[in-house]
Design a protein around this motif. Structure first.
Motif, PDB file in Angstrom:
ATOM      1  N   ASN A  21      42.125  12.755  38.228  1.00  0.00           N
ATOM      2  CA  ASN A  21      41.183  13.833  38.547  1.00  0.00           C
ATOM      3  C   ASN A  21      39.758  13.295  38.474  1.00  0.00           C
ATOM      4  O   ASN A  21      39.141  13.269  37.414  1.00  0.00           O
ATOM      5  N   ARG A  32      37.564  17.157  40.562  1.00  0.00           N
ATOM      6  CA  ARG A  32      37.723  18.564  40.216  1.00  0.00           C
ATOM      7  C   ARG A  32      37.393  18.771  38.745  1.00  0.00           C
ATOM      8  O   ARG A  32      37.408  17.824  37.952  1.00  0.00           O
ATOM      9  N   ASP A  33      37.145  20.017  38.376  1.00  0.00           N
ATOM     10  CA  ASP A  33      37.017  20.332  36.964  1.00  0.00           C
ATOM     11  C   ASP A  33      38.338  20.017  36.269  1.00  0.00           C
ATOM     12  O   ASP A  33      39.424  20.282  36.803  1.00  0.00           O
ATOM     13  N   LEU A  34      38.244  19.445  35.085  1.00  0.00           N
ATOM     14  CA  LEU A  34      39.460  19.104  34.351  1.00  0.00           C
ATOM     15  C   LEU A  34      40.182  20.369  33.915  1.00  0.00           C
ATOM     16  O   LEU A  34      39.575  21.321  33.430  1.00  0.00           O
ATOM     17  N   GLU A  35      41.497  20.367  34.108  1.00  0.00           N
ATOM     18  CA  GLU A  35      42.321  21.466  33.628  1.00  0.00           C
ATOM     19  C   GLU A  35      43.749  20.979  33.461  1.00  0.00           C
ATOM     20  O   GLU A  35      44.113  19.901  33.948  1.00  0.00           O
ATOM     21  N   VAL A  36      44.549  21.754  32.758  1.00  0.00           N
ATOM     22  CA  VAL A  36      45.964  21.439  32.557  1.00  0.00           C
ATOM     23  C   VAL A  36      46.768  22.195  33.606  1.00  0.00           C
ATOM     24  O   VAL A  36      46.719  23.425  33.670  1.00  0.00           O
ATOM     25  N   TYR A  37      47.484  21.457  34.427  1.00  0.00           N
ATOM     26  CA  TYR A  37      48.264  22.082  35.497  1.00  0.00           C
ATOM     27  C   TYR A  37      49.663  22.439  34.988  1.00  0.00           C
ATOM     28  O   TYR A  37      50.253  21.698  34.191  1.00  0.00           O
ATOM     29  N   ALA A  91      34.902  17.214  27.396  1.00  0.00           N
ATOM     30  CA  ALA A  91      35.618  18.190  28.225  1.00  0.00           C
ATOM     31  C   ALA A  91      37.109  17.903  28.242  1.00  0.00           C
ATOM     32  O   ALA A  91      37.935  18.824  28.225  1.00  0.00           O
ATOM     33  N   LEU A 125      40.666  20.183  26.124  1.00  0.00           N
ATOM     34  CA  LEU A 125      41.891  20.681  26.737  1.00  0.00           C
ATOM     35  C   LEU A 125      43.136  20.442  25.884  1.00  0.00           C
ATOM     36  O   LEU A 125      44.225  20.870  26.257  1.00  0.00           O
ATOM     37  N   ALA A 149      45.076  23.488  25.089  1.00  0.00           N
ATOM     38  CA  ALA A 149      45.712  24.075  26.266  1.00  0.00           C
ATOM     39  C   ALA A 149      46.951  23.304  26.706  1.00  0.00           C
ATOM     40  O   ALA A 149      47.607  23.706  27.669  1.00  0.00           O
ATOM     41  N   LEU A 165      46.970  19.586  26.934  1.00  0.00           N
ATOM     42  CA  LEU A 165      46.732  18.205  27.339  1.00  0.00           C
ATOM     43  C   LEU A 165      47.217  17.262  26.246  1.00  0.00           C
ATOM     44  O   LEU A 165      46.846  17.407  25.081  1.00  0.00           O
TER      45      LEU A 165
END
Length: 707
Positions: free
Chosen positions: A518, A521-526, A588, A592, A595, A597
């Motif tokens: 990544n 994009r903004d970092l996030e947990v998919y 950042a 996560l 959440a 990560l």
């Protein structure tokens, strides 16, 4: 999605010109008579090896049908000059500075003395790595062929040696044997495993290399000897299990295990009754100490079989992916969740290219990242020198090991543009159909067989290193095929480690990680869909989520850049703003963890060629984190007052918050039985400067980036 970053990172044609003549501190101080003279394999080391590194003759010869004739050509009548082995001719330290083309053959020649051989002893000629295909001759006779550019191999040359002279002159050895090596390397015009090498490098692709690029050495082995050793530590049972093959059955095999301080902790003796049959030895270990980044405890192992003595070491630890107490899938070390904070490690140097200029240089990179607070290195698309893994073992650095990539020319849309623009494509592109294999550069069956063989050999070669905790099979779709089958095969070969089957995109719902890149994009947990998983992941009910590449923030440092045309994602004009951006990016990612990560890998350890997104400069003389910290201190200090020695949390908060303790005082004290004298090894007394007090920032100016 950050369109600006995407456009800035797009490949572009340009003339990057000649590189600046950067040298590392170790390359600057190199001694050709003792270059890379340490024993290459601390986990299987006999005393008395003879290094063949140093000056050889070389010739680069245009050859008709070089790819078909390399195994049967006659040596040239004349050679072009001399080359410093183990550096490839493309590397400045080689003394050549010339690219070898696929239409050419690269020839090497040197003389060596016949070693003293007692009855039944054999002489082995070892090459740690030669890229790509080679034919070896001793005294005009071909002793063997080899294909594959990243793993070691050896030839038994005993029957090809000339007799030793009866009298040795006072001035030294008579080198009566003639050694010749012919090499052909198709580089990226072929489909063989080659990593990031390109004949036309630029951006994320690096200069192609050819020929010998790791040490060459001679070894005399007894008639009755240990042929191979596999270590199988069993922490749950408190047992060190060994699989040993011997030559010359009917003798006793003695195994001694020592603590890091050298004290004997266990001894076992068994009889070997059969040649070539794996002998299983079980050694109970009392009061067992587990290996971890906090306490990288290495047990010494010595095997004696007749007159043969082999030194090794072992460590006890477990790694797996499992649910934590809240139900999230995590990476577990010794049964406890460990959040992974990693750095992408390309393993390149400006003076040696893929070859580290010294053993201390290998150790420096590991120690520098450990000092910065990272607990993981992802060795990217390259198998490193075995001593690098030894340094990770003793320093407590976890390793994710990539398989070397290959295949045909990349399809820009399939390998880059589509997954960059369309995230939904990441889990919706099968890699097991002929059409998709072709789009992913894996249409050539010969390449696929080479990849399978290279994968098997890499797993077997590095299996005994406790630092290696995950196998990474495919990267960003480059040469990707049948990932689910490959993951199952690697799991069967090594059930003790997790597998990251697909790093980046084109996930095949297999392996132990949902592993994404990544940069835009903004970092996030998919989310991961357990109902669609296959193999071990389906049995477990889920996978751990990792961001296995991100960051890539660029800062050029004047006088420490290889090129004026620089490459990165976000680019920064000064060290303070770069450091703040890195800290914010890492923070950042850390945020996560609640959440789900399980870890991240930041790009990257050092600058490489045009890339200036490293934490260290290409020449390893400037640590940009230190440079950023100093810049903030200067900015914060009152006018006329010297800055304090504090470390601003805003610059380094990300990597510092690792929860990592300092190693126990004796954790890295295990002596290196394979060290061949000379300067102290990085873990020996007196070596601290080489290992951890290396190049530091001297406040050089940051260079503006040129697009």
């Amino acid at each position: 999605m950050d369109i600006k970053r995407i456009l800035a990172s797009a490949p572009r044609k340009h003339d990057r010109g000649e590189p600046a003549q950067l040298t590392t501190p170790w390359g600057e101080a190199i001694d050709p008579a003792r270059v890379r003279a340490e024993h290459p394999h601390p986990q299987f080391a006999r005393e008395g090896i003879r290094s063949l590194n140093g000056w050889w003759q070389y010739a680069i010869v245009p050859t008709l049908n070089a790819g078909e004739s390399w195994a049967r050509m006659r040596p040239p009548a004349r050679y072009d000059g001399r080359i410093l082995v183990p550096f490839s001719p493309e590397a400045p330290l080689s003394g050549v500075g010339r690219t070898v083309l696929p239409t050419e053959l690269l020839w090497y020649r040197r003389a060596f003395a016949t070693p003293k051989l007692d009855e039944g002893e054999r002489c082995l000629l070892h090459f740690e790595a030669v890229d790509h295909a080679c034919a070896c001759y001793v005294n005009g006779e071909r002793v063997g062929l080899h294909e594959g550019g990243y793993l070691p191999f050896a030839f038994d040359v005993t029957d090809f040696l000339r007799e030793r002279p009866d009298h040795v002159p006072a001035h030294g050895l008579i080198e009566e044997n003639d050694l010749v090596l012919c090499v052909w390397d198709p580089s990226d015009e072929g489909t063989q495993l080659r990593g990031k090498q390109r004949l036309a490098p630029g951006g994320i692709w690096y200069a192609a290399q050819s020929g010998i690029w790791q040490p060459v050495w001679l070894e005399v082995v007894p008639a009755c000897r240990v042929e191979s050793l596999a270590l199988r530590p069993d922490p749950a049972a408190g047992m060190l299990r060994l699989e040993v093959r011997v030559c010359g059955a009917g003798r006793l095999l003695h195994v001694d295990v020592t603590a890091p301080d050298g004290a004997l902790v266990a001894r076992e003796t068994v009889r070997a009754d059969d040649d070539g049959v794996a002998l299983e030895v079980q050694v109970p270990i009392p009061d067992l100490r587990l290996w971890s980044p906090d306490d990288p405890c290495l047990y010494g192992v010595a095997l004696r079989y007749g007159h043969d003595v082999v030194h090794s070491y072992a460590a006890f630890r477990t790694v797996e992916v499992a649910r934590d107490e809240r139900g999230a899938f995590r990476f577990l070390l010794n049964g406890e969740p460990l959040f992974l904070r990693g750095v992408l490690d390309q393993g390149y140097w400006p003076d040696g290219l893929m070859t580290a200029p010294s053993d201390e240089a290998l150790a420096f990179d590991v120690q520098a990242m450990r000092d910065a607070g990272f607990n993981l290195l992802r060795k990217h698309l390259k198998v490193e020198a075995d001593r690098w893994y030894y340094h990770c073992d003793r320093l407590g650095m976890l390793v994710w090991q990539d398989m070397v990539s290959g295949g045909g020319p990349l399809d820009a849309w399939a390998s880059s543009y589509k997954p960059t623009l369309l995230r939904r494509s990441w889990g919706a592109y099968a890699d097991d159909t002929p059409r998709h294999r072709e789009r992913l550069s894996a249409g050539d069956e010969r390449y696929r067989e080479q990849w399978r063989a290279g994968c098997r050999e890499t797993v077997a070669y590095l299996a005994d290193h406790p630092s290696v905790v995950t196998w990474v099979l495919f990267n960003e779709g480059w040469g990707q095929f049948d990932a689910a089958v490959a993951a199952a095969e690697v799991r069967a070969a090594d059930p003790t480690r997790p597998v990251d089957a697909v790093s980046g995109w084109y996930d095949q719902r297999c392996g132990d990680f949902l592993s994404v890149h990544n940069y835009f994009r903004d970092l996030e947990v998919y989310p991961d869909d357990p109902a669609r998983l296959v193999g071990e992941a389906a049995s477990r009910g889920g996978r751990a989520f990792v961001v296995s590449e991100f960051g890539g923030l660029a800062l050029g440092v004047q006088d420490h850049m290889a090129y004026q045309e620089l490459y990165g994602y976000d680019t920064y004009e000064d060290a303070a703003s770069w450091g703040a951006a890195v800290a914010a990016s890492l923070a950042a990612a850390d945020a996560l963890e609640p959440a789900g990560l399980a870890g991240w890998v930041y790009t990257q350890l050092s600058d490489v060629e045009e890339e200036v997104n490293g934490i260290l400069t290409y020449d390893r003389r400037v640590n940009k984190l230190t440079l950023a910290t100093e810049a903030v201190r200067q900015a914060c200090a009152p006018q006329g007052e010297a800055s304090s020695e504090g470390e601003p949390a805003s610059v380094l908060a990300g990597p510092r918050e690792t929860g990592r303790r300092a190693p126990r005082p004796d954790a890295a004290a295990t002596p290196d039985p394979a060290r061949d004298g000379g300067a102290p090894a990085p873990d020996e007394p007196g070596a601290g400067a080489a290992a951890s007090d290396g190049p530091e920032a001297q406040r050089p100016a940051a260079a503006p980036l040129r697009r």
